[in-house]
Structures are given as C-alpha cells and as structure tokens.
Design an enzyme around this catalytic site. Structure first.
Site, PDB file in Angstrom:
ATOM      1  N   ASP A 133       0.865  -1.170   0.000  1.00 23.50           N
ATOM      2  CA  ASP A 133       0.000   0.000   0.000  1.00 23.50           C
ATOM      3  C   ASP A 133       0.906   1.225   0.000  1.00 23.50           C
ATOM      4  O   ASP A 133       1.675   1.428   0.940  1.00 23.50           O
ATOM      5  CB  ASP A 133      -0.860  -0.040   1.274  1.00 23.50           C
ATOM      6  CG  ASP A 133      -2.106   0.794   1.185  1.00 23.50           C
ATOM      7  OD1 ASP A 133      -2.061   1.857   0.560  1.00 23.50           O
ATOM      8  OD2 ASP A 133      -3.126   0.380   1.777  1.00 23.50           O
ATOM      9  N   ASP A 235      -2.767   4.852  -2.319  1.00 21.98           N
ATOM     10  CA  ASP A 235      -3.681   5.539  -1.406  1.00 21.98           C
ATOM     11  C   ASP A 235      -4.051   6.942  -1.888  1.00 21.98           C
ATOM     12  O   ASP A 235      -3.189   7.683  -2.382  1.00 21.98           O
ATOM     13  CB  ASP A 235      -2.973   5.645  -0.044  1.00 21.98           C
ATOM     14  CG  ASP A 235      -3.848   6.217   1.039  1.00 21.98           C
ATOM     15  OD1 ASP A 235      -4.841   5.562   1.393  1.00 21.98           O
ATOM     16  OD2 ASP A 235      -3.548   7.338   1.531  1.00 21.98           O
ATOM     17  N   GLU A 292      -6.679   4.163  -5.304  1.00 22.57           N
ATOM     18  CA  GLU A 292      -7.855   4.533  -4.502  1.00 22.57           C
ATOM     19  C   GLU A 292      -8.292   5.910  -4.972  1.00 22.57           C
ATOM     20  O   GLU A 292      -7.573   6.886  -4.777  1.00 22.57           O
ATOM     21  CB  GLU A 292      -7.514   4.572  -3.010  1.00 22.57           C
ATOM     22  CG  GLU A 292      -8.771   4.724  -2.175  1.00 22.57           C
ATOM     23  CD  GLU A 292      -8.574   5.443  -0.857  1.00 22.57           C
ATOM     24  OE1 GLU A 292      -9.423   5.277   0.023  1.00 22.57           O
ATOM     25  OE2 GLU A 292      -7.585   6.187  -0.705  1.00 22.57           O
ATOM     26  N   HIS A 365     -10.913  -1.544   4.871  1.00 22.48           N
ATOM     27  CA  HIS A 365     -10.646  -1.129   6.253  1.00 22.48           C
ATOM     28  C   HIS A 365     -11.253   0.232   6.593  1.00 22.48           C
ATOM     29  O   HIS A 365     -11.119   0.677   7.732  1.00 22.48           O
ATOM     30  CB  HIS A 365      -9.134  -1.097   6.480  1.00 22.48           C
ATOM     31  CG  HIS A 365      -8.475  -0.072   5.608  1.00 22.48           C
ATOM     32  ND1 HIS A 365      -8.395  -0.218   4.236  1.00 22.48           N
ATOM     33  CD2 HIS A 365      -7.901   1.113   5.886  1.00 22.48           C
ATOM     34  CE1 HIS A 365      -7.797   0.850   3.725  1.00 22.48           C
ATOM     35  NE2 HIS A 365      -7.481   1.671   4.701  1.00 22.48           N
ATOM     36  N   ASP A 366     -11.878   0.890   5.625  1.00 23.71           N
ATOM     37  CA  ASP A 366     -12.511   2.187   5.882  1.00 23.71           C
ATOM     38  C   ASP A 366     -14.038   2.103   5.861  1.00 23.71           C
ATOM     39  O   ASP A 366     -14.707   3.105   6.089  1.00 23.71           O
ATOM     40  CB  ASP A 366     -12.106   3.205   4.796  1.00 23.71           C
ATOM     41  CG  ASP A 366     -10.626   3.515   4.793  1.00 23.71           C
ATOM     42  OD1 ASP A 366      -9.997   3.469   5.861  1.00 23.71           O
ATOM     43  OD2 ASP A 366     -10.090   3.807   3.702  1.00 23.71           O
TER      44      ASP A 366
HETATM   45  C1  NOJ Z   1      -7.369   6.162   2.562  1.00 18.01           C
HETATM   46  C2  NOJ Z   1      -7.042   5.021   3.477  1.00 18.01           C
HETATM   47  O1  NOJ Z   1      -7.714   3.876   3.051  1.00 18.01           O
HETATM   48  C3  NOJ Z   1      -7.440   5.463   4.857  1.00 18.01           C
HETATM   49  O2  NOJ Z   1      -7.408   4.412   5.790  1.00 18.01           O
HETATM   50  C4  NOJ Z   1      -6.538   6.585   5.264  1.00 18.01           C
HETATM   51  O3  NOJ Z   1      -6.963   7.093   6.510  1.00 18.01           O
HETATM   52  C5  NOJ Z   1      -6.576   7.727   4.245  1.00 18.01           C
HETATM   53  N1  NOJ Z   1      -6.524   7.268   2.899  1.00 18.01           N
HETATM   54  C6  NOJ Z   1      -5.408   8.657   4.453  1.00 18.01           C
HETATM   55  O4  NOJ Z   1      -4.220   8.042   4.062  1.00 18.01           O
END
Ligand code: NOJ
Length: 585
Positions: A133, A235, A292, A365-366
């Site tokens: 990542d 990310d 992402e 995970h979010d």
């Molecule tokens: C996206 C990530 O998936 C998340 O977990 C993170 O807090 C933010 N980007 C900032 O890096």
C-alpha cells in the site's frame, strides 16, 4: 436461526457440490485462447489484510508479519493470488500506518525487513504475491523530509510540501476543512507559514509539482518492486494535484468551512503526474496497480484504467457511498434503494466493458461491514453474507475480499465513544455534535460508519480473544467470535467460509465468470439484483434476492439453463426465497 436451518442447509450444500462437480470438468475443458490474453491479477482473487488485526505472535496485542505468514495456507485455500497489505512501513500510527515516517523500513510493531522478505518468499511459494500500500499524497509529520522542510524556508526540502502564507489577519490561507475534521492548515512557527493536510494534521501533503518529490516517490515504488512486491494499492491518489486557485470555498457546515475534497479531488492535470509515475515505476513489470480514487466518476474510468490509462484498476466509490448522499456527517445518512446500488455497479461495469478492468469490492478497512451496509435489515446474517459473497465473486472483475468478510463479519456497536480507536470516528462524532445532532444520533452515526467496524481482530477460533493474541488486543474482538470464526466455519460445510471457498473454486474454473460479459437483468427491480455473464461458449445467470420475503421474476431469464449453485441448495425458476442467491448455467 443459524442452528434451526443448519441441517437443511447442509443437505442443500451437498446438492450444490454435486452440481459443481458436474460443472467443473466441463469448465476445465473449456480452456481457450482467451485465458492467455488475461493477466494473472485478472484471474485471481485479492485478499486485503489489515495486519494490525490479523495475527499477533509476540503478545503485544498488535498483529504482525510473522502472524500473517502463519496463515498463508489458509489464504491459499481461499484461492487468493495476491494479498493487499495495508501499510507496514515505519509510522507513528496516528492513522494506523497511513502516516509514513520511513517508506523503506518496516515498523517494529509489525516486525523487521527480514520478516517482510520472508513473507514475500513464503507467499511466492504458494503462488501468492504481496501487494504493498503506497501512501504518496502525504507523509507523516515525523518523516525526515517534513522535519527538514518545516525547519525553515531555506533548506533542500523547503518546497517538498504545500506551504502558504497566512491571510493578512494571520489566519489560515483558506477555509478548507480536512477530511478528518478541522482546518486543513497547520501553522509552522519556524517558517511563519501554514502547511496543508488533506487528512490529519500529522499527515502533511507532499508537493507533487516539485520534480524532486516525484522522483523520491518513484524511488519508493521501485524499492518495493525490487523487493518482489506484486504491485501496489495506491492511497488517496486523487488528491495529489492541487488546483491553482487556493481561495475560500462556499461553506458547507456550521463551522464556516468547506470540505477539502470538493476543492481538490481529481484536479485537471493529475493524469500527467500519474502517467509519469507509471513510466518510471511499474511499466513493463508483471505487477498490478489499483488506485484509490475517491472523486473519480465511473464515466471517467476509461481515462484512468483503459489501454492508455495510468492504473490497472481503480477503486471508485459510488456503490459504497450510496448511504452517504451529499451529507457531510455520518449522523445524517441518505436513504437509498436497491436500484441505486445496482445503477452504481452498472455504471462501472459499463465503463470497463471493453477497456480496463474493475476491482470488485464491498468492504475494506474504511468501510462498515457489508452485511450492515447493504442488507441492514437482513433477518439471517449467514444467508446475507452468502448473497453478498456471490455478488462479489461472480461480478465481472477481480474480487477483493477484506479480512473477515469470508466469515460473515458484522459491525460492532460500542456504547461509548472512548472505546473507539479510529481518529476519523472521533472527528465525525465531534462534527455531528457541532452540527447540532444529539449524543445518541452522533453514536448512531458511529455505529453505522465507524472504520473500527472493519478493524476488529481476526477470529481464528472460539478461544480467548479468538486466538488473535495472547495479550490484550489493541481493539476488542467482536462478541460473536464464539460462533463466527475460522475453525468453526472450516469444519462446517454449510458455513459462510465454505461458501466462499466453493465460489472461489467455481470462478477459477469458469471461463464465463472470469471473462464473460456482464448484462444486468431486471434493472428496475427493487428486490432482485440479477445479471447474466456470457461468453461465446457459455452463460450464467445470477439472481440475488435482497429482501427477507419470497419474490418472483420472469422465468424466461433462466430458460434452457440449470441451477448450479444456491444458498438454499436447490432452486426453482421464477421464484426466490428470502435472501436467496442462485447461479444458473
Ligand atoms: C485512505 C485510506 O484507506 C485510509 O485508511 C486513510 O486514513 C486515508 N486514505 C489517508 O491516508
């Protein structure tokens, strides 16, 4: 409920396995030239590991790389060909690793570089690649680059971050609100300037306009490729290009600020940076990238992932954002219907139909757990998990399973905000209170959307702390671990885990599921999510009943086809039972 219909389901599974046995030789014999045109990462399943929550081996309550290594055979049994590992680089862990202080070393919490090399090698022995990542929009404020940049205006890295002078009255350069709440600017005394952070104050944004910064991030990517990484999840990539105009935006909240996302996401010119990234790093290597990309619309996918695109796949968020609407707080979610969800998938399927490839995901995970997110009223969580697993694995694209999803995990709901760990959960809670919501409404938002829902430890068996750790877990284990865990489900042919294994085997051996076209059926239905997957040689129709009641559909959709797999064990043309998922071929 699980026990009450367990026997019926076990019989059903036998039928399903018998049906599968009929299919597999045929599908295997179907090997055609098409397969060779595909890349390994299109044919496989990716599994996302949040290492902090996977397996602790040293008793400190945090998962580690050695712990993950112990479970590679488990992942191989799920048909996983790549593990997306959320960041394990050195970090103060303000945002659990998304605040990187050293891109080329492993955080001691997770182990050592030797553990990482061992993991890459042991995974490769099982034909599994490790996908790193990369957090390239920002670093930690403890990164050496930032410490130097912040030390004054006259140093080699003075232009590596986004620095701006204050407004004449000394206040922040503009009214942008960071994604994790509060002003997006932090004052730096040594420079007499503010720096910009899209996320937390401890996550300063890099200045991608500076060619030295771009070269430094390419070096990071190449370091990991040379170590043997199978690719990257990249990310927050839509924020790397900032607009020329840094003036105030129209306020969208009681705090007089405007969310930074609306001001900076997907700014014109971003693709030039990303083309350069690709050319200098992954081009010509047998790896994959998935960006992402919050802020990219499905219709824009061809520019991002098409033949001349910058990534192999892109996570866009329209389907997981359906409950968010345009609201800026978790406490004010937008109502949605099944047709909204289907339309979101249809748009990304359409956009990647002839060009590019789609990463199918329902969790990460979010995000909340998918059962709570997409089937909040489901009366049977096991059937709901199987239905969503069917959607995940039979849609066109590469499925991304998030740890625990294959066991049917559900959200947690802790009473007190102080029990939560995630910084964004606190930010959202405070924001809701500021916006005038009650404590109860603020906590409802937390229960619905907190990122900790996804981050509770892996449940390996029904022992203490689900055998995740011998110590005190950094986040409590979900109370359901005595029932929902790997050991119990592995021994039960009718479990969610067994269902995922069956689906994974089916996909791996089916040209139709791997490469077939996707056509949505009954797009107007608010009860049934249905689609046809088709190649020149074969066809499958997948029907998913998103309700707790019996529903009917036009049986012509499955005319000439046989039921192949059903979470009830058998199937009737034209009718679906509550939460039934059925594949016809
Ligand atoms: C996206 C990530 O998936 C998340 O977990 C993170 O807090 C933010 N980007 C900032 O890096």
């Amino acid at each position: 409920m699980r026990n009450a219909i367990g026997t019926k389901r076990a019989v059903g599974l036998l039928l399903a396995l018998a049906m599968l046995a009929l299919l597999l030789p045929a599908a295997g014999a179907e090997e055609t030239a098409v397969a060779t045109e595909h890349k390994w990462w299109q044919d496989t399943i990716v599994y996302q590991v949040y290492p902090q929550s996977y397996q602790d081996t040293d008793g400190n309550g945090y998962g580690d790389l050695k712990g993950l290594n112990e479970h590679l055979d488990y992942l191989a049994s799920l048909g996983v060909g790549a593990i997306w590992l959320t960041p394990v680089m050195v970090s103060p862990m303000v945002d659990n690793g998304y605040d990187v202080a050293d891109y080329t070393d492993i955080d001691p919490r997770y182990g050592t570089m030797e553990d990482m090399e061992q993991l890459i090698a042991d995974a490769a022995d099982r034909d599994i690649r490790i996908v790193m990542d990369l957090v390239l929009n920002h670093t930690s404020d403890q990164h050496a680059w930032f410490l130097e940049s912040a030390s004054g205006r006259d140093n080699d890295k003075s232009d590596w971050y986004i620095w701006r002078d204050p407004k004449p009255d000394g206040s922040a350069p503009n009214n942008w609100r960071a994604i994790f709440g509060g002003s997006a600017w932090v004052w730096c005394e040594a420079r007499g300037q503010y720096y910009l952070h899209t996320f937390a104050p401890q996550q300063p944004d890099l200045n991608w306009e500076n060619p030295e910064v771009r070269q430094a991030v390419y070096d990071v990517a190449n370091f990991w490729l040379d170590k043997g990484a199978g690719g990257f999840r990249i990310d927050a990539i839509t924020y790397i290009k900032k607009p020329a105009d840094f003036s105030d935006g129209e306020p969208d909240g009681a705090d007089g600020m405007v969310g930074i996302h609306a001001m900076t996401a997907n700014t014109e010119g971003i693709l030039d940076f990303l083309r350069e990234f690709k050319e200098n790093t992954v081009a010509g290597r047998d790896v994959f990238t998935v960006g992402e990309a919050n802020g990219v619309q499905a219709s824009e996918l061809p520019d991002w992932v098409g033949e001349n695109g910058v990534f192999d796949m892109l996570f866009e968020f329209s389907h997981v954002d359906i409950g968010n609407g345009t609201a800026h707080t978790w406490s004010d979610p937008a109502p949605w219907t099944l047709t909204d969800l289907k339309a979101a998938f249809a748009a990304s399927q359409q956009a990647t139909k002839d060009n590019g490839w789609y990463p199918v995901f329902l969790e990460n995970h979010d995000q909340p757990r998918s059962i709570n997110h997409f089937l909040p009223d489901a009366e049977d969580p096991v059937m709901a998990a199987k239905l969503l697993g069917t959607l995940l694995i039979t849609m066109r694209g590469t499925p991304f399973i998030f740890e625990g999803q294959e066991l049917g995990y559900t959200n947690v709901a802790w009473d007190d905000i102080s029990l939560y760990n995630d910084l964004n959960t606190y930010a959202q809670y405070l924001f809701a209170m500021e916006e005038g919501f009650t404590e109860e409404e603020a906590m409802e938002g937390v229960h619905r959307f907190s990122r900790d829902n996804a981050r509770t430890p892996m449940q390996w068996d029904d022992g203490e702390n689900a055998s995740f750790t011998d110590g005190t877990p950094w986040l409590p284990v979900n109370d359901n671990y005595t029932e929902v865990n790997v050991a119990t489900e592995a021994a039960d042919p009718d479990s969610v885990l067994s269902w995922y294994r069956t689906l994974s085997g089916l996909r791996a051996s089916s040209q139709v599921l791997l490469y077939g076209d996707y056509t949505e059926l009954f797009p107007e239905s608010e009860e049934i999510f249905a689609y046809r997957r088709q190649t020149e040689d074969g066809e499958m129709v997948i029907l998913l009943n998103f309700t707790n009641g019996a529903v009917s559909y036009d049986a012509a959709a499955v005319e000439g086809l046989e039921p192949l797999l059903s979470n009830y064990g058998d199937a009737e043309a034209g009718a679906l039972r509550p939460l039934e998922a059925v594949i016809w071929h």
